[in-house]
Design a protein around this motif. Structure first.
Motif, PDB file in Angstrom:
ATOM      1  N   LYS A 109       0.841  -1.207   0.000  1.00 55.25           N
ATOM      2  CA  LYS A 109       0.000   0.000   0.000  1.00 55.25           C
ATOM      3  C   LYS A 109       0.875   1.256   0.000  1.00 55.25           C
ATOM      4  N   LYS A 110       1.972   1.199   0.726  1.00 53.93           N
ATOM      5  CA  LYS A 110       2.921   2.319   0.720  1.00 53.93           C
ATOM      6  C   LYS A 110       3.450   2.539  -0.701  1.00 53.93           C
ATOM      7  N   LEU A 111       3.745   1.454  -1.403  1.00 54.71           N
ATOM      8  CA  LEU A 111       4.211   1.538  -2.787  1.00 54.71           C
ATOM      9  C   LEU A 111       3.152   2.175  -3.682  1.00 54.71           C
ATOM     10  N   ILE A 112       1.934   1.696  -3.583  1.00 52.55           N
ATOM     11  CA  ILE A 112       0.847   2.203  -4.429  1.00 52.55           C
ATOM     12  C   ILE A 112       0.641   3.693  -4.193  1.00 52.55           C
ATOM     13  N   ASN A 113       0.676   4.125  -2.942  1.00 50.35           N
ATOM     14  CA  ASN A 113       0.537   5.553  -2.624  1.00 50.35           C
ATOM     15  C   ASN A 113       1.715   6.356  -3.168  1.00 50.35           C
ATOM     16  N   ALA A 114       2.917   5.816  -3.046  1.00 49.13           N
ATOM     17  CA  ALA A 114       4.107   6.521  -3.530  1.00 49.13           C
ATOM     18  C   ALA A 114       4.097   6.660  -5.056  1.00 49.13           C
ATOM     19  N   MET A 115       3.543   5.668  -5.751  1.00 50.85           N
ATOM     20  CA  MET A 115       3.499   5.715  -7.215  1.00 50.85           C
ATOM     21  C   MET A 115       2.652   6.879  -7.725  1.00 50.85           C
ATOM     22  N   ALA A 116       1.698   7.336  -6.938  1.00 48.96           N
ATOM     23  CA  ALA A 116       0.808   8.427  -7.355  1.00 48.96           C
ATOM     24  C   ALA A 116       1.460   9.804  -7.206  1.00 48.96           C
ATOM     25  N   LYS A 117       2.608   9.860  -6.561  1.00 46.70           N
ATOM     26  CA  LYS A 117       3.266  11.144  -6.311  1.00 46.70           C
ATOM     27  C   LYS A 117       4.284  11.450  -7.417  1.00 46.70           C
ATOM     28  N   PRO A 118       4.459  12.747  -7.729  1.00 46.29           N
ATOM     29  CA  PRO A 118       5.454  13.126  -8.744  1.00 46.29           C
ATOM     30  C   PRO A 118       6.863  12.720  -8.308  1.00 46.29           C
ATOM     31  N   GLY A 119       7.671  12.344  -9.274  1.00 49.46           N
ATOM     32  CA  GLY A 119       9.061  11.992  -8.993  1.00 49.46           C
ATOM     33  C   GLY A 119       9.248  10.624  -8.380  1.00 49.46           C
ATOM     34  N   GLY A 148      21.307 -18.549 -11.246  1.00 49.57           N
ATOM     35  CA  GLY A 148      21.438 -17.332 -12.043  1.00 49.57           C
ATOM     36  C   GLY A 148      20.428 -17.222 -13.180  1.00 49.57           C
ATOM     37  N   VAL A 149      19.535 -18.195 -13.318  1.00 50.00           N
ATOM     38  CA  VAL A 149      18.533 -18.164 -14.370  1.00 50.00           C
ATOM     39  C   VAL A 149      17.343 -17.348 -13.878  1.00 50.00           C
ATOM     40  N   LYS A 150      16.949 -16.357 -14.671  1.00 56.83           N
ATOM     41  CA  LYS A 150      15.848 -15.493 -14.245  1.00 56.83           C
ATOM     42  C   LYS A 150      14.506 -16.193 -14.407  1.00 56.83           C
ATOM     43  N   GLU A 151      13.688 -16.053 -13.374  1.00 54.50           N
ATOM     44  CA  GLU A 151      12.327 -16.580 -13.389  1.00 54.50           C
ATOM     45  C   GLU A 151      11.379 -15.394 -13.273  1.00 54.50           C
ATOM     46  N   ARG A 152      10.283 -15.457 -14.008  1.00 57.07           N
ATOM     47  CA  ARG A 152       9.324 -14.350 -14.023  1.00 57.07           C
ATOM     48  C   ARG A 152       8.204 -14.600 -13.021  1.00 57.07           C
ATOM     49  N   PHE A 153       7.952 -13.587 -12.190  1.00 56.46           N
ATOM     50  CA  PHE A 153       6.879 -13.623 -11.201  1.00 56.46           C
ATOM     51  C   PHE A 153       5.912 -12.479 -11.516  1.00 56.46           C
ATOM     52  N   TRP A 154       4.675 -12.837 -11.850  1.00 55.42           N
ATOM     53  CA  TRP A 154       3.661 -11.864 -12.227  1.00 55.42           C
ATOM     54  C   TRP A 154       2.886 -11.436 -10.989  1.00 55.42           C
ATOM     55  N   PHE A 155       2.493 -10.155 -10.936  1.00 53.47           N
ATOM     56  CA  PHE A 155       1.684  -9.655  -9.816  1.00 53.47           C
ATOM     57  C   PHE A 155       0.874  -8.452 -10.283  1.00 53.47           C
ATOM     58  N   ASN A 156      -0.071  -8.045  -9.434  1.00 56.48           N
ATOM     59  CA  ASN A 156      -0.851  -6.841  -9.705  1.00 56.48           C
ATOM     60  C   ASN A 156      -0.757  -5.917  -8.499  1.00 56.48           C
ATOM     61  N   LEU A 157      -1.249  -4.724  -8.668  1.00 62.42           N
ATOM     62  CA  LEU A 157      -1.226  -3.750  -7.589  1.00 62.42           C
ATOM     63  C   LEU A 157      -2.653  -3.387  -7.173  1.00 62.42           C
ATOM     64  N   ASN A 158      -3.578  -4.312  -7.368  1.00 63.85           N
ATOM     65  CA  ASN A 158      -4.958  -4.099  -6.940  1.00 63.85           C
ATOM     66  C   ASN A 158      -5.061  -4.343  -5.439  1.00 63.85           C
ATOM     67  N   THR A 159      -5.742  -3.453  -4.743  1.00 64.77           N
ATOM     68  CA  THR A 159      -5.911  -3.647  -3.304  1.00 64.77           C
ATOM     69  C   THR A 159      -7.293  -4.187  -2.993  1.00 64.77           C
TER      70      THR A 159
END
Length: 169
Positions: free
Chosen positions: A54-64, A158-169
């Motif tokens: 939630k802190k991330l989602i709020n921070a994403m809405a701010k400039p910079g 060292g092999v990259k694995e993809r992890f999918w996610f969303n930011l829906n609360t």
């Protein structure tokens, strides 16, 4: 599933180090990475993950806004792919805005031969045998991903694995 468990446990050990006892002690970027990698259940169902996400989602809405990175995990910033792949036999197509300019890659298109008679509407194209075909481009909406964000996280080899996610609360 077991492979995912080992990858997440390895990531947690790498991020938290030998002296850290709890995930909440990790840097914010590492908390985000650990929570985003949680698949079953997703981060929304992990009580520890809700506050940092939630802190991330709020921070994403701010400039910079700068995405918090977990340097220890060598995963970098996440990627984002809004749409699913188009089904086999189709290709990505683009919608057009009001002015006719190319818009989003939100269509799956294929060419269909619509000629049953010579007078059918469509586009006429000659094939290599000298015959005439009417071709029409058919578009269908491209499905949106339920989880459009992803991290590519290197495993213990060292092999990259993809992890999918969303930011829906």
């Amino acid at each position: 599933m077991r492979h995912l468990l080992y990858t997440t446990a390895g990531l947690a050990a790498l991020v938290l180090g030998p002296t850290a006892a709890k995930g909440q002690d990790a840097e914010w970027g590492c908390q985000i990475l650990l929570c985003a990698a949680s698949q079953s259940p997703s981060w929304q169902s992990v009580p520890y993950c809700v506050p940092p996400m939630k802190k991330l989602i709020n921070a994403m809405a701010k400039p910079g806004f700068d995405w918090p990175v977990c340097h220890q995990a060598k995963a970098g910033e996440p990627g984002r792919e809004e749409y699913e792949e188009c089904p086999k036999g189709t290709k990505v197509g683009y919608s057009r805005d009001r002015d006719g300019f190319r818009g989003e890659p939100d269509q799956c298109v294929k060419n269909v031969d619509v000629c049953k008679e010579r007078g059918d509407q469509g586009y006429r194209r000659f094939n290599e045998n000298g015959g005439e075909r009417c071709i029409k481009e058919v578009a269908t909406p491209r499905p949106r991903r339920e989880n459009p964000w992803f991290f590519d996280i290197p495993n213990d080899k060292g092999v990259k694995e993809r992890f999918w996610f969303n930011l829906n609360t």
